[in-house]
Write a protein that holds these residues in place. Structure first.
Motif, PDB file in Angstrom:
ATOM      1  N   GLU A 236     -14.978 -10.487  -9.162  1.00  0.00           N
ATOM      2  CA  GLU A 236     -15.302  -9.971  -7.830  1.00  0.00           C
ATOM      3  C   GLU A 236     -15.335 -11.157  -6.879  1.00  0.00           C
ATOM      4  O   GLU A 236     -16.132 -12.087  -7.046  1.00  0.00           O
ATOM      5  N   LEU A 237     -14.464 -11.134  -5.877  1.00  0.00           N
ATOM      6  CA  LEU A 237     -14.277 -12.287  -4.999  1.00  0.00           C
ATOM      7  C   LEU A 237     -14.681 -11.936  -3.577  1.00  0.00           C
ATOM      8  O   LEU A 237     -14.357 -10.851  -3.073  1.00  0.00           O
ATOM      9  N   GLN A 238     -15.367 -12.853  -2.935  1.00  0.00           N
ATOM     10  CA  GLN A 238     -15.791 -12.634  -1.555  1.00  0.00           C
ATOM     11  C   GLN A 238     -14.642 -12.866  -0.589  1.00  0.00           C
ATOM     12  O   GLN A 238     -13.835 -13.781  -0.774  1.00  0.00           O
ATOM     13  N   VAL A 239     -14.579 -12.025   0.436  1.00  0.00           N
ATOM     14  CA  VAL A 239     -13.579 -12.154   1.491  1.00  0.00           C
ATOM     15  C   VAL A 239     -14.279 -12.672   2.736  1.00  0.00           C
ATOM     16  O   VAL A 239     -15.304 -12.118   3.154  1.00  0.00           O
ATOM     17  N   SER A 240     -13.774 -13.730   3.317  1.00  0.00           N
ATOM     18  CA  SER A 240     -14.403 -14.280   4.521  1.00  0.00           C
ATOM     19  C   SER A 240     -14.201 -13.327   5.693  1.00  0.00           C
ATOM     20  O   SER A 240     -13.265 -12.521   5.719  1.00  0.00           O
ATOM     21  N   ARG A 241     -15.089 -13.423   6.669  1.00  0.00           N
ATOM     22  CA  ARG A 241     -15.041 -12.517   7.826  1.00  0.00           C
ATOM     23  C   ARG A 241     -13.719 -12.646   8.574  1.00  0.00           C
ATOM     24  O   ARG A 241     -13.152 -11.658   9.026  1.00  0.00           O
ATOM     25  N   ARG A 242     -13.195 -13.870   8.672  1.00  0.00           N
ATOM     26  CA  ARG A 242     -11.956 -14.076   9.439  1.00  0.00           C
ATOM     27  C   ARG A 242     -10.735 -13.502   8.739  1.00  0.00           C
ATOM     28  O   ARG A 242      -9.706 -13.262   9.368  1.00  0.00           O
ATOM     29  N   HIS A 243     -10.815 -13.259   7.413  1.00  0.00           N
ATOM     30  CA  HIS A 243      -9.684 -12.707   6.681  1.00  0.00           C
ATOM     31  C   HIS A 243      -9.838 -11.218   6.376  1.00  0.00           C
ATOM     32  O   HIS A 243      -8.879 -10.582   5.937  1.00  0.00           O
ATOM     33  N   ALA A 244     -11.028 -10.665   6.600  1.00  0.00           N
ATOM     34  CA  ALA A 244     -11.315  -9.302   6.162  1.00  0.00           C
ATOM     35  C   ALA A 244     -10.411  -8.262   6.816  1.00  0.00           C
ATOM     36  O   ALA A 244      -9.822  -7.408   6.135  1.00  0.00           O
ATOM     37  N   ARG A 245     -10.282  -8.302   8.128  1.00  0.00           N
ATOM     38  CA  ARG A 245      -9.497  -7.275   8.818  1.00  0.00           C
ATOM     39  C   ARG A 245      -8.025  -7.359   8.432  1.00  0.00           C
ATOM     40  O   ARG A 245      -7.389  -6.340   8.162  1.00  0.00           O
ATOM     41  N   GLU A 246      -7.488  -8.579   8.400  1.00  0.00           N
ATOM     42  CA  GLU A 246      -6.082  -8.737   8.023  1.00  0.00           C
ATOM     43  C   GLU A 246      -5.832  -8.226   6.609  1.00  0.00           C
ATOM     44  O   GLU A 246      -4.820  -7.565   6.349  1.00  0.00           O
ATOM     45  N   LEU A 247      -6.760  -8.493   5.695  1.00  0.00           N
ATOM     46  CA  LEU A 247      -6.601  -8.033   4.315  1.00  0.00           C
ATOM     47  C   LEU A 247      -6.631  -6.511   4.244  1.00  0.00           C
ATOM     48  O   LEU A 247      -5.811  -5.897   3.549  1.00  0.00           O
ATOM     49  N   ARG A 248      -7.562  -5.889   4.973  1.00  0.00           N
ATOM     50  CA  ARG A 248      -7.622  -4.414   4.977  1.00  0.00           C
ATOM     51  C   ARG A 248      -6.318  -3.821   5.494  1.00  0.00           C
ATOM     52  O   ARG A 248      -5.794  -2.853   4.941  1.00  0.00           O
ATOM     53  N   ASP A 249      -5.772  -4.425   6.559  1.00  0.00           N
ATOM     54  CA  ASP A 249      -4.513  -3.926   7.121  1.00  0.00           C
ATOM     55  C   ASP A 249      -3.369  -4.065   6.112  1.00  0.00           C
ATOM     56  O   ASP A 249      -2.542  -3.149   5.964  1.00  0.00           O
ATOM     57  N   LEU A 250      -3.315  -5.199   5.426  1.00  0.00           N
ATOM     58  CA  LEU A 250      -2.269  -5.403   4.423  1.00  0.00           C
ATOM     59  C   LEU A 250      -2.376  -4.376   3.286  1.00  0.00           C
ATOM     60  O   LEU A 250      -1.362  -3.811   2.845  1.00  0.00           O
ATOM     61  N   LEU A 251      -3.588  -4.129   2.830  1.00  0.00           N
ATOM     62  CA  LEU A 251      -3.779  -3.165   1.731  1.00  0.00           C
ATOM     63  C   LEU A 251      -3.441  -1.754   2.176  1.00  0.00           C
ATOM     64  O   LEU A 251      -2.853  -0.979   1.396  1.00  0.00           O
ATOM     65  N   MET A 252      -3.764  -1.422   3.414  1.00  0.00           N
ATOM     66  CA  MET A 252      -3.440  -0.078   3.910  1.00  0.00           C
ATOM     67  C   MET A 252      -1.937   0.098   4.036  1.00  0.00           C
ATOM     68  O   MET A 252      -1.384   1.140   3.671  1.00  0.00           O
ATOM     69  N   ARG A 253      -1.250  -0.926   4.550  1.00  0.00           N
ATOM     70  CA  ARG A 253       0.211  -0.823   4.674  1.00  0.00           C
ATOM     71  C   ARG A 253       0.851  -0.726   3.296  1.00  0.00           C
ATOM     72  O   ARG A 253       1.799   0.030   3.105  1.00  0.00           O
ATOM     73  N   ARG A 254       0.336  -1.480   2.358  1.00  0.00           N
ATOM     74  CA  ARG A 254       0.871  -1.448   1.004  1.00  0.00           C
ATOM     75  C   ARG A 254       0.662  -0.068   0.377  1.00  0.00           C
ATOM     76  O   ARG A 254       1.564   0.485  -0.275  1.00  0.00           O
ATOM     77  N   ALA A 255      -0.509   0.527   0.587  1.00  0.00           N
ATOM     78  CA  ALA A 255      -0.790   1.855   0.047  1.00  0.00           C
ATOM     79  C   ALA A 255       0.086   2.911   0.693  1.00  0.00           C
ATOM     80  O   ALA A 255       0.590   3.839   0.030  1.00  0.00           O
ATOM     81  N   THR A 256       0.352   2.766   1.997  1.00  0.00           N
ATOM     82  CA  THR A 256       1.190   3.728   2.714  1.00  0.00           C
ATOM     83  C   THR A 256       2.626   3.695   2.212  1.00  0.00           C
ATOM     84  O   THR A 256       3.265   4.721   2.009  1.00  0.00           O
ATOM     85  N   HIS A 257       3.123   2.440   1.978  1.00  0.00           N
ATOM     86  CA  HIS A 257       4.507   2.313   1.532  1.00  0.00           C
ATOM     87  C   HIS A 257       4.661   2.711   0.072  1.00  0.00           C
ATOM     88  O   HIS A 257       5.722   3.079  -0.365  1.00  0.00           O
TER      89      HIS A 257
END
Length: 257
Positions: A236-257
């Motif tokens: 279980e790895l911590q995500v920094s605040r500055r990377h959190a939104r970008e990571l969520r967007d990447l995961l959502m795009r990946r799930a959509t595709h």
């Protein structure tokens, strides 16, 4: 089939290497050079004749410890050529594997050279060039032209090559990086920032100043009391605040595709 140049300043070792290379059905021609001057002169002649010319060289098998310029020096000089040949290091020293990786070497073969190990280096060179010669077809998982598919790691004096696709996440440890796979972890002397840049096209993303993660390995994203974490296998790895939104967007795009 490959046109190769072997470089070693010890004549018996050079002759043995040439003998093994010429015995491989995937090698069309194998020439030798005993120093840096001869090697650079031969590669220059190959470039002047063009990639398909009669003087062409596809792969250079380089010793590292030589009088004058070392094999690492030669590899750096060749990297500046317009169409540099591929490099395979052949050395008795284990401690230069990271430098070989930095120079984008195809392989790193330890002396004394075993025929089956040299055959594997030839296979990797053929694979990188998209050729099979008379050998069995290369596995489809290793796409030619994508750069190094493996990273050298040292364990107990033995250099192993870990497939980058097997790495789930990477943890920064000072000037080193710890590579985590399903089978265990390996420490390499490469900064995390360097791996982040090199592996971006392979789907690795920075989630924290200490963590680089393969996007495809993220199984769960969790937000709890303002803290974002991801689960990668059992970690279980911590995500920094500055990377959190970008990571969520990447995961959502990946799930959509």
């Amino acid at each position: 089939m490959l046109r190769v140049l072997a470089v070693d300043d010890e004549k018996p070792l050079l002759e043995e290497l040439l003998y093994l290379l010429r015995a491989d059905p995937r090698v069309r021609s194998a020439e030798g050079a005993s120093d840096a001057t001869g090697a650079l002169r031969r590669v220059t002649r190959a470039l002047e004749s063009g990639p398909d010319g009669p003087e062409g060289i596809d792969v250079v098998f380089l010793d590292i410890h030589m009088a004058g310029l070392t094999g690492l020096d030669i590899a750096r000089l060749l990297a500046g050529f317009a169409r540099p040949p591929l490099i395979v290091f052949v050395t008795a020293h284990e401690g230069f594997a990271v430098h070989a990786f930095d120079l984008k070497a195809v392989d790193y073969v330890l002396k004394p050279v075993r025929p089956e190990r040299l055959a594997e280096a030839v296979r990797r060179a053929c694979e990188r060039l998209g050729r099979t010669g008379e050998a069995p077809p290369a596995p489809p998982a290793a796409a030619a032209g994508r750069g190094p598919e493996q990273i050298p790691v040292e364990l107990g004096g033995v250099t192993r090559f870990v497939a980058i696709d097997d790495i789930a996440h990477v943890e920064a440890q000072g000037d080193y990086a710890r590579l985590h796979t399903d089978e265990g972890s390996h420490l390499v002397r490469i900064p995390l920032s360097t791996l982040e840049e090199r592996w971006a096209e392979r789907g690795f993303v920075r989630i924290h100043r200490r963590h680089l993660v393969a996007l495809s390995r993220i199984e769960e994203l969790r937000l709890d009391a303002g803290t974002t974490t991801v689960r990668v296998g059992s970690a279980e790895l911590q995500v920094s605040r500055r990377h959190a939104r970008e990571l969520r967007d990447l995961l959502m795009r990946r799930a959509t595709h």
